[in-house]
Each structure stands twice: as C-alpha cells, then as structure tokens.
Scaffold this motif. Structure first.
Motif: not given
Length: 330
Positions: A139, A141, A179-186, A229
């Motif tokens: 994954y 980040p 980051p807004l989520t760890k692996y998919t959205c920022g 991810s």
C-alpha cells in the motif's frame, strides 16, 4: 579321701552360687531407686500438663484469627489513615509495529544470476526507513508531505473578435499534501506564481494589428486527489483562485505613417477583474520518493475583461494545459 575332697568342692560351689545370687539381688536393689526416680523425673511433665492446658485457649484463638483474615474487606473496619486503593490502570494503547525492509545479495553457494535475499526486521519505533504493515503489503500512503513544483505549457485566451489569443505560461511555487484517508484520498494546497503570454494578429480598423497580453498572477489551487491504495497514479480535481498582479496589453500596428506601438495597463486602468476563478483537473504520479510528474488543465470561469474601446469588445476567459515536475522534500 576322695569323698572329703568332693564334699568340700560341693560346699564351695554351693557357697559360690549363693554368693553370686546375693550379688545379683544387691545389684538389682541398687538399680531399683533409679527406676523409682523415673516418676519423679516424669513429674515435671505431669506438672507441665496443666500449663499446656492453660495454653490451649491460645491455640483455639488461632483459627479465629485466620477466619478474620479471610473475612470480606467490607466487614473489617478500615484504619483512620488508610490510603484508598489506586484506580485500575487504563488499558495500554495499541502499538503500531514497524518493519525494516532490506535487500542483500544471496550467499555465493546459492547465488543464481542476480539472486537477492529480502530481510525484514521488526521495530517498535518509526524511522525514515521503516514501513508499517500496510506499506509492507504494497500500500502506498497519500502523505502528509510538502515540496516545490513547476509547470510549463500552452495558454489560451478567448476573444469575442475574429481570432483567439495563444501563447505559453509557466508557474512555480510551493505545495503541500494532507491525507484525508491513509491510502486513497488527500487534499492538495499550493501557492504558485504564474506568468502568461498570449498574442494574436488580425485586421483592426482595416489595419493589420498585433495584440499581445502579458499577465502575472498568484494562483492558489485547492485540489482533491484520489488514488488506488496500491497505485502511484492519482487524479486531481478542484478549484483555483487567481489574483492578478499585472496585466499589460501591447499593441503594434502599421499604417501609411509607419509602425506604431502602445502599451495599456489593463489592471491599473480597471479594464480587468482583480481576481478570477478556474476549474482545475489533471493527473499526477509519484515516480520516486522525492520526484513526481504532473499533467494539469485549467479552465477559467470568469470573464477577465469588461471591454474597452467602443468598437472592440473583449470578454476573455483563460485556459491552459501544462506539464510539471514536483519535488518532495519529505
């Protein structure tokens, strides 16, 4: 004669037996007092028996003491200065396990062409070279990170007249990714200085005239970035506010009297808006820990000019397509 000797021997033997018998009785009598003294020696023991009986109540109290020690705490009266028991400790926070991932050459006996050995070490403390379990599974980040970036590309300015204006533009500045989520959205935020040039040549008032715009802006894009991810490629989309710093129009034309040049400051003369809004979308890929590539398109939503000169109306909307490089500092 022989009878006398035998009689004498018999008398002597009888006397010896009688003497021996008396000696045995005497020794028995001598031992009899010591035996009789045994009860006197045992007497203290008999006399001590009451003492044991007197200590018996103490032995009976011992079970009560044990019962009191096993009694519930609520029945026992607390001491006046007793300290209240400390509250139970909170459960320990869940630890994050980090991993060192290294690659070494295989030993000579098992080496085959370019064979390598991957070794993973477990660490409880994060470091620049450590990976968490998600990164160990492949994954990637989102961030957080920041850096510098630059863009270069084509620039377009629409016109209500016959021809549109084309040129090029470049931007450079700083950016940050949160980051807004760890692996998919920022979320991407940047502050970029932009300089754009656009020109066109056409007949104006029956005269061949060249118009060239030179604009400088401060761009503040706010973009959302989306990615898989395990993907390094992300899609960016959002809005951008552009604050005008300078906007100059150079006009060059020729007539029978020769070539004429003039310059108009459109911003100071209030021929244009001081701020414009743009729609931004594009793609970015983080090719390396410190390097990324960007492809971005900007579409203006505002009319830059309300118009000047009575017979020449210009309602310009800008647009650009640019490629860029991003250098990540962390």
């Amino acid at each position: 004669m022989n009878l006398k000797i035998c009689a004498s021997i018999a008398v002597l033997a009888l006397s010896a037996s009688v003497f021996a018998e008396e000696t045995v009785q005497a020794s028995t009598a001598a031992q009899t007092p010591a035996a009789e003294q045994a009860p006197s020696a045992a007497a203290p023991a008999e006399n001590a028996a009451p003492a044991v009986e007197e200590e018996a109540p103490v032995a009976e109290v011992a079970p009560q003491a044990v019962q009191q020690s096993n009694a519930p705490a609520a029945e026992a009266s607390p001491a006046p200065d007793a300290v209240e028991p400390a509250p139970a400790a909170a459960p320990a926070a869940k630890e994050t396990i980090y991993f060192y991932n290294t690659t070494t050459a295989a030993p000579t006996p098992v080496r085959q062409s370019s064979a390598t050995i991957h070794t993973t070490y477990v660490s409880q403390n994060p470091a620049p070279d450590t990976l968490d379990l998600g990164e160990l599974r492949g994954y990637i980040p989102v961030g957080p990170t920041f850096g510098v970036q630059g863009f270069l590309g084509s620039y377009f300015l629409s016109s209500d007249y016959d021809d549109d204006f084309y040129g090029f533009s470049w931007r450079a500045g700083v950016f940050g990714i949160f980051p807004l989520t760890k692996y998919t959205c920022g979320l991407k935020i940047a502050a970029l200085f932009e300089q754009s040039d656009a020109s066109a040549t056409f007949d104006y008032n029956r005269t061949r005239t060249n118009f060239k715009y030179m604009q400088r802006k401060l761009d503040i894009p706010l973009l959302f970035t989306f990615k898989g991810s395990r993907s390094r490629l992300s899609f960016d989309m959002g809005a951008q506010a552009a604050v005008a710093l300078t906007d100059e129009l150079k006009v060059v034309y020729k007539d029978s009297e020769g070539q004429h040049k003039s310059k108009i400051d459109l911003l100071d003369d209030e021929y244009r808006r001081s701020m414009e809004w743009e729609l931004v979308f594009g793609f970015s890929v983080r090719a390396h820990k410190y390097l990324g590539f960007d492809l971005r398109a900007n579409l203006g939503l505002s009319d830059l000019y309300d118009g000047f000169i009575d017979d020449f109306e210009l309602a310009g909307r800008s647009a650009s397509v640019e490629m860029g490089l991003s250098f990540f500092l962390m």
